[in-house]
Design a protein around this motif. Structure first.
Motif, short mmCIF file in Angstrom:
data_model
loop_
_atom_site.label_atom_id
_atom_site.label_comp_id
_atom_site.label_asym_id
_atom_site.label_seq_id
_atom_site.Cartn_x
_atom_site.Cartn_y
_atom_site.Cartn_z
N GLU A 26 -6.56 10.96 -10.67
CA GLU A 26 -6.30 11.70 -9.43
C GLU A 26 -6.62 13.15 -9.71
OE1 GLU A 26 -2.14 11.21 -8.70
OE2 GLU A 26 -2.36 9.17 -7.98
N ASN A 42 -12.00 6.52 8.94
CA ASN A 42 -10.84 6.62 8.05
C ASN A 42 -10.88 5.60 6.92
OD1 ASN A 42 -9.74 8.69 9.57
ND2 ASN A 42 -8.60 7.28 10.87
N VAL A 43 -11.55 4.47 7.16
CA VAL A 43 -11.59 3.38 6.18
C VAL A 43 -12.99 2.78 6.13
CG1 VAL A 43 -10.65 1.11 5.57
CG2 VAL A 43 -9.16 2.82 6.62
N TYR A 96 -13.59 1.74 0.02
CA TYR A 96 -13.66 0.58 -0.87
C TYR A 96 -15.11 0.15 -1.05
CZ TYR A 96 -12.98 -4.00 -2.94
OH TYR A 96 -13.05 -5.09 -3.78
N SER A 129 -9.57 13.29 0.41
CA SER A 129 -9.01 14.00 1.56
C SER A 129 -9.49 15.44 1.57
CB SER A 129 -7.48 13.95 1.54
OG SER A 129 -6.95 14.82 0.56
N LYS A 180 -10.22 6.17 3.01
CA LYS A 180 -10.18 5.10 2.01
C LYS A 180 -11.57 4.51 1.93
CE LYS A 180 -8.20 0.54 1.17
NZ LYS A 180 -7.35 -0.53 1.74
N LYS A 225 -7.77 11.86 5.49
CA LYS A 225 -7.85 11.10 4.26
C LYS A 225 -8.66 9.85 4.54
CE LYS A 225 -5.05 9.12 0.57
NZ LYS A 225 -3.70 8.92 0.04
N THR A 228 -11.13 1.45 -5.42
CA THR A 228 -11.02 2.15 -4.15
C THR A 228 -10.96 3.64 -4.45
OG1 THR A 228 -9.82 0.31 -3.17
CG2 THR A 228 -9.65 2.43 -2.05
N THR A 229 -11.68 4.41 -3.67
CA THR A 229 -11.63 5.86 -3.79
C THR A 229 -10.95 6.41 -2.55
OG1 THR A 229 -13.67 5.91 -5.09
CG2 THR A 229 -13.02 7.96 -4.00
N TYR A 230 -9.98 7.27 -2.77
CA TYR A 230 -9.31 7.98 -1.68
C TYR A 230 -9.73 9.44 -1.78
CZ TYR A 230 -6.35 3.88 -1.21
OH TYR A 230 -5.88 2.61 -1.03
#
Length: 161
Positions: free
Chosen positions: A58, A107-108, A135, A122, A133, A131, A118-120
């Motif tokens: 992170e 958003n996804v 995948y 923001s 998501k 933010k 998975t990368t988040y």
């Protein structure tokens, strides 16, 4: 005698409840200034595990051009590191995220595949935060923004150690 003890305990309890300190306006302003002085997070990037050796870390980039990184698994640097970035780093990144229309992205992003990390990611701009998501199946624009933040981690945390 029990009566006097009960009265004494009751008076003590009432006094304890009323002895709360009132905070003056100047003290309230001091506490507000302390809370306000903490830098605001502008960018975050986090990656999750997969069944293989996907890096798990992170990172956050703050408005005062500082970075906090926490490497967990399958990374070159494990643990938490705080780092001051070159002046103007956040400003440059903000321009790139704005030019990429980050707030217009979905958003996804997901597909029916398995074993991907998975990368988040923001971005906060003028009190607005989004933010995402990611995948699988994200556009190249988003992949480039993720790569910018990964490169920052690579340059500032891994190569500078």
């Amino acid at each position: 005698m029990k009566k006097y003890i009960l009265i004494f305990i009751s008076l003590f309890m009432i006094g304890a409840c009323k002895s709360q300190k009132k905070i003056s306006n100047s003290e309230q302003n001091q506490h507000s200034a302390i809370a306000i002085s903490q830098p605001k997070i502008i960018f975050t990037l986090a990656t999750t595990a997969c069944y293989g050796t996907c890096p798990v870390f992170e990172m956050s980039v703050f408005e005062n051009d500082s970075l906090v990184y926490n490497g967990e698994n399958y990374v070159k640097v494990k643990g938490q590191i705080s780092k001051k970035l070159a002046k103007g780093t956040v400003e440059k990144l903000q321009k790139q995220f704005r030019n990429a229309n980050f707030f217009e992205l979905k958003n996804v992003y997901e597909m029916n595949v398995s074993d991907l990390p998975t990368t988040y990611i923001s971005f906060t701009d003028n009190e607005k935060t989004k933010k995402i998501k990611d995948y699988a199946g994200s556009p190249e624009t988003l992949k480039q923004l993720e790569a910018l933040l990964r490169a920052l981690v690579e340059e500032e945390v891994i190569l500078q150690r």
